[in-house]
Design an enzyme around this catalytic site. Structure first.
Site, PDB file in Angstrom:
ATOM      1  N   HIS A  61      -1.469  -2.734   0.542  1.00 36.39           N
ATOM      2  CA  HIS A  61      -2.904  -2.493   0.365  1.00 36.39           C
ATOM      3  C   HIS A  61      -3.139  -1.043  -0.055  1.00 36.39           C
ATOM      4  O   HIS A  61      -2.274  -0.178   0.112  1.00 36.39           O
ATOM      5  CB  HIS A  61      -3.642  -2.803   1.672  1.00 36.39           C
ATOM      6  CG  HIS A  61      -3.739  -4.284   1.924  1.00 36.39           C
ATOM      7  ND1 HIS A  61      -4.463  -4.822   2.958  1.00 36.39           N
ATOM      8  CD2 HIS A  61      -3.182  -5.340   1.273  1.00 36.39           C
ATOM      9  CE1 HIS A  61      -4.349  -6.137   2.941  1.00 36.39           C
ATOM     10  NE2 HIS A  61      -3.576  -6.474   1.918  1.00 36.39           N
ATOM     11  N   GLU A 106      -4.833   1.409   1.209  1.00 38.42           N
ATOM     12  CA  GLU A 106      -4.688   2.437   2.250  1.00 38.42           C
ATOM     13  C   GLU A 106      -3.215   2.814   2.454  1.00 38.42           C
ATOM     14  O   GLU A 106      -2.868   3.980   2.642  1.00 38.42           O
ATOM     15  CB  GLU A 106      -5.250   1.939   3.584  1.00 38.42           C
ATOM     16  CG  GLU A 106      -6.711   1.499   3.557  1.00 38.42           C
ATOM     17  CD  GLU A 106      -6.881   0.010   3.262  1.00 38.42           C
ATOM     18  OE1 GLU A 106      -6.220  -0.512   2.342  1.00 38.42           O
ATOM     19  OE2 GLU A 106      -7.690  -0.620   3.950  1.00 38.42           O
TER      20      GLU A 106
END
Ligand SMILES: Nc1c(/N=C/[C@H](O)[C@H](O)[C@H](O)COP(=O)(O)O)[nH]c(=O)[nH]c1=O
Length: 363
Positions: free
Chosen positions: A51, A53
């Protein structure tokens, strides 16, 4: 624009760059900043991969301790194909989390934020929320309805024709507008046309861009399996071709497609294919977005069924004339103007010599 909006804009722009390639996941961007210095940034690139992040935190490394993270969508808190990002943010020692918009996914809504707050992280939400939501209209629509997000695309002359009275249509819009169509094809999971368009235009329905692009699944609404075997959609295996037929097609009708492994026949529960049933079936097969390229009969069926989320209209500065020349939407039409479908225009852009108008039905 304040500091938070500035970094959130960067995160949104990174997510915009990945539009179309993360399906069925949302497009997400993230930036890690400390003392006015960007330490890491990243976007989710493909379903099943890291992802946004995680990319940004990996780039920041140990410097993430005490930093601020900007994310365009609430960090996930459940174990999907990858570990929860909320835990990863806590472990990295992030001090402050700025989030553009909460996740509409029932599994996540608010839980990611809760996890961060419980770990003592300061959380700010709804920074550039509208821009972030625009990014993932398809994702929100599909995750909450399990029905594909539908874009209806038309190309016509100034006097509203999609072909001459003899059916000649290639081309009405210019090179640049047609390249833009291929960009939009790339962003969609599937392209859909009616069997009459297949017979008349013999389309390839592939994404032909200078630097490549994803070929969506090619879908034909074809109740009686009239798609000719000789047509490019059957002859060339550049992308899967799904024929959506009624449930009373014979084995013999199916037989002629058996020699083409990239061709699948989907049958709806009734003898005639309706838009609603086709969309339900395609949603079940994981199609999250469909680019409908006509023809006029199919466009009319989609509009009358209220299944269109976005209309893209290309207008070429040409006059074709002919009262029998075809127009973008066929069918019976309406008698009273008050029955007209009302939309609002989101965007008008010049592309080459043509206009591109993006509009959305009023809800
Ligand atoms: N006639 C025009 C269009 N016509 C769109 C029709 O659906 C046409 O059959 C398909 O686009 C053909 O697909 P393919 O190129 O073979 O992959 N669309 C446009 O944007 N401009 C036009 O002028």
């Amino acid at each position: 624009m304040n500091q938070d909006e500035r970094y959130m804009r960067t995160a949104i722009e990174m997510a915009q760059a990945t539009e179309g390639q993360t399906s069925p996941n949302p497009a997400v961007g993230a930036v890690v900043v400390k003392d006015g210095e960007v330490l890491g940034m990243g976007a989710h690139l493909k379903a099943g991969h890291a992802h946004a992040e995680v990319h940004a935190l990996n780039m920041a490394g140990s410097h993430a301790e005490g930093a601020t993270i900007y994310v365009t969508l609430e960090p996930c808190s459940h174990h999907g194909k990858t570990p929860p990002c909320a835990d990863r943010i806590v472990e990295a020692g992030i001090k402050r989390a700025v989030i553009a918009t909460l996740d509409p996914n029932p599994q996540v809504a608010g839980r990611g934020v809760e996890k961060l707050k419980q770990a003592g992280i300061e959380v700010v939400t709804n920074v550039l929320k509208e821009q972030a939501d625009d990014l993932n209209e398809v994702f929100y629509h599909y995750i909450s309805t399990k029905i594909p997000y539908v874009t209806l695309k038309n190309a016509m002359s100034l006097d509203g024709k999609i072909a001459t009275v003899t059916g000649e249509s290639q081309w009405i819009t210019g090179e640049k507008a047609r390249a833009d169509v291929h960009q939009d094809r790339h962003k969609h999971d599937a392209i859909l046309v009616g069997v009459n368009t297949v017979i008349k235009d013999q389309p390839r329905l592939t994404t032909r861009l200078p630097d490549g692009g994803k070929n969506p699944v090619r879908i034909v609404l074809d109740t009686h399996l009239r798609t000719p075997v000789e047509t490019p959609l059957i002859q060339n295996p550049d992308a899967p071709t799904w024929l959506v037929a009624g449930n009373n097609v014979s084995e013999e009708q199916r037989e002629k497609y058996k020699a083409f492994p990239h061709v699948d026949i989907l049958t709806v529960a009734s003898s005639h294919v309706t838009v609603e049933e086709a969309l339900h079936l395609l949603g079940e097969k994981g199609i999250t977005s469909i680019y409908v390229e006509g023809g006029a009969t199919v466009n009319d069926a989609f509009l009358r069924s209220g299944s269109v989320q976005q209309v893209i209209t290309y207008i070429a500065p040409k006059m074709i004339g002919g009262q029998d020349a075809p127009t973008p939407v066929g069918g019976q039409g309406i008698k009273a103007l008050k029955e007209a479908l009302n939309l609002h225009i989101k965007e008008v852009v010049h592309i080459g010599n043509d206009l591109k108008i993006v509009s959305k039905p009023n809800r």
